[in-house]
Design a protein around this motif. Sequence first.
Motif, short mmCIF file in Angstrom:
data_model
loop_
_atom_site.label_atom_id
_atom_site.label_comp_id
_atom_site.label_asym_id
_atom_site.label_seq_id
_atom_site.Cartn_x
_atom_site.Cartn_y
_atom_site.Cartn_z
N THR A 109 49.05 35.83 30.88
CA THR A 109 49.72 34.96 31.80
C THR A 109 50.42 35.84 32.88
O THR A 109 50.71 36.92 32.63
CB THR A 109 50.92 34.37 30.75
OG1 THR A 109 50.43 33.65 29.80
CG2 THR A 109 51.75 33.53 31.72
N ASP A 110 50.20 35.16 34.08
CA ASP A 110 50.74 35.74 35.19
C ASP A 110 52.32 35.33 35.34
O ASP A 110 52.67 34.25 35.36
CB ASP A 110 50.34 35.19 36.44
CG ASP A 110 50.64 35.89 37.72
OD1 ASP A 110 51.54 36.68 37.68
OD2 ASP A 110 50.00 35.43 38.73
N GLN A 113 53.48 32.77 37.55
CA GLN A 113 53.31 31.35 37.20
C GLN A 113 54.24 30.92 35.86
O GLN A 113 53.86 29.68 35.47
CB GLN A 113 51.91 31.08 36.79
CG GLN A 113 51.03 31.74 37.99
CD GLN A 113 50.96 30.74 39.13
OE1 GLN A 113 50.95 29.49 39.06
NE2 GLN A 113 51.05 31.60 40.23
N GLN A 243 46.31 30.77 37.74
CA GLN A 243 46.05 32.02 37.97
C GLN A 243 46.40 32.84 36.95
O GLN A 243 47.41 32.61 36.27
CB GLN A 243 46.94 32.34 39.40
CG GLN A 243 46.64 33.73 39.80
CD GLN A 243 47.27 34.08 41.10
OE1 GLN A 243 46.93 33.80 42.13
NE2 GLN A 243 48.42 34.91 40.98
N LEU A 244 45.52 33.87 36.67
CA LEU A 244 45.87 34.77 35.37
C LEU A 244 45.91 36.11 35.77
O LEU A 244 45.06 36.60 36.77
CB LEU A 244 44.74 34.60 34.26
CG LEU A 244 44.89 33.12 33.56
CD1 LEU A 244 43.67 32.96 32.70
CD2 LEU A 244 46.20 32.70 32.97
N TRP A 245 46.36 37.03 34.95
CA TRP A 245 46.39 38.59 35.05
C TRP A 245 45.24 38.95 34.53
O TRP A 245 44.69 38.21 33.23
CB TRP A 245 47.56 38.94 34.33
CG TRP A 245 48.68 39.27 35.38
CD1 TRP A 245 48.83 38.77 36.66
CD2 TRP A 245 49.99 40.18 35.08
NE1 TRP A 245 50.07 39.55 37.44
CE2 TRP A 245 50.77 40.08 36.24
CE3 TRP A 245 50.38 40.67 33.87
CZ2 TRP A 245 51.92 40.71 36.34
CZ3 TRP A 245 51.78 41.33 34.18
CH2 TRP A 245 52.35 41.22 35.40
N MET A 278 37.64 40.47 41.48
CA MET A 278 39.18 40.82 41.44
C MET A 278 39.63 42.17 42.30
O MET A 278 38.65 43.15 42.42
CB MET A 278 39.63 41.05 40.00
CG MET A 278 41.00 41.07 39.84
SD MET A 278 41.34 41.74 38.23
CE MET A 278 41.21 43.70 38.21
N ARG A 297 45.73 46.42 36.45
CA ARG A 297 45.89 45.01 36.51
C ARG A 297 45.59 44.37 37.75
O ARG A 297 45.61 44.93 38.93
CB ARG A 297 47.44 44.93 36.26
CG ARG A 297 47.77 43.24 36.01
CD ARG A 297 49.17 43.04 35.61
NE ARG A 297 50.10 43.51 36.23
CZ ARG A 297 51.34 44.50 35.76
NH1 ARG A 297 51.32 45.02 34.72
NH2 ARG A 297 52.16 44.98 36.79
N THR A 299 44.76 39.95 39.52
CA THR A 299 44.79 38.63 39.24
C THR A 299 43.23 37.81 39.40
O THR A 299 42.89 38.47 40.61
CB THR A 299 45.90 37.90 40.23
OG1 THR A 299 45.79 38.02 41.49
CG2 THR A 299 47.37 38.44 39.75
N ASN A 302 41.92 30.82 38.18
CA ASN A 302 41.55 29.99 36.74
C ASN A 302 41.28 28.43 37.30
O ASN A 302 42.30 27.89 36.77
CB ASN A 302 42.44 30.35 35.64
CG ASN A 302 41.87 29.75 34.59
OD1 ASN A 302 41.04 29.34 34.07
ND2 ASN A 302 42.89 29.48 33.69
#
Length: 402
Positions: A109-110, A113, A243-245, A278, A297, A299, A302
Amino acid sequence: MERKRFIKTVTVLALMSALFLTACKEAAQQKKAQVQQQTYTCPMHPQIVQNKPGTCPICGMDLVLFDKSNKEASLTLGESQIQLANITMMTVGSAALSDYKQLNGRLATDPEQTAVISSRVQGRIESLFIKETGVKVTKGQPLYRIYSEQLASLQQEYLLAAAQAKHFPDDARFQQIEKAARQKLVLYDQSDRQINQLLQAGKADPYVTYPASVSGVVAELSVSEGQYVSEGSAVMRLEGYNQLWVEADVYPAEAAAVRVGQSVKVVVAGWENEPQTMTIAFINPVLQSGSQLMQIRGTVANPDSRWQPGLQANIVLPVKSSDAALSLPVNAVIRDGKGAHVWIETARGKFEPRKVETGMENFDVVEITGGLEDGDKVVVSGAYLLYSEFVLKKGANPLAGL
């Protein structure tokens, strides 16, 4: 006289019998030697070789006869055999080639967000409109209804200030008091619509409904109906998944190949045919607790929230490249204990093994550093079938004579 003739006849017959027996014995020995020269092997396990019929001790198939006296280092196949074995060729040539390293990673999870919905006033949760996690909420949707005497006092204070300002419109002091009382309600997350409704009703209402300030999915519920909460207490946590990590593990020795701002490919498990691009945004300088791994890491978008946090995601990291290299598909190169080789079509339907030296390799292709030249016609599919056929017919490894 007759005695001498009889003795001579007996001697000739004895010699003829001896010659006949010798000839029969030689024929039997020759036949026996021919039988002993016959060799049998298993079609599925060519390492099984014996000089008599039987069954394979591994798979139980009947052993087949092969001629190991044929030492020609090539195979000749007909058109139907080539089609049946799905043998295809390509002409090798120089082209750009990149080597990649795959890093194990995962979706997360970012935090950008994520939003925590907290109580703006102290009081009792009278109604909780969302009672379970995983529910999607939109901005402005009612989340909970709270009973607050503190908010009722502030409402009553504002009504008095508004009434004074209305009766004394020319008094600046009353106007300032009204603005200050209104600002207190705003600070307690009362909207202009709610304040105007309060003015129209003309009386305080200790029951206040609070809406969602952002859209998201309920990830955690911290309260239940009837529970008393203080000002600032967490009510629930909302997470957005648009948006995801992408977090990946890297050994310190490999960290030199990674840099912030580097563009890499991300392959999510189950969506291998849809790699994502990415940019590495962060490299953790501290090793993870209990391991010898660093973490990088970035992002990724999604769309439609089709991926969930926790899914496996691999990062494809380029480590080196060559602008001009002979390369072949990985399946075209046969590797065993004697080295690596490919199959060359020297004439239509005639194939010969060729020992090669390999260089860098990625998931799809392998660099050929020796053994081939531009223009060689190499088998790219069906190479292992040719290898098995050679061992079956010749009884030897294709590299034995190379």
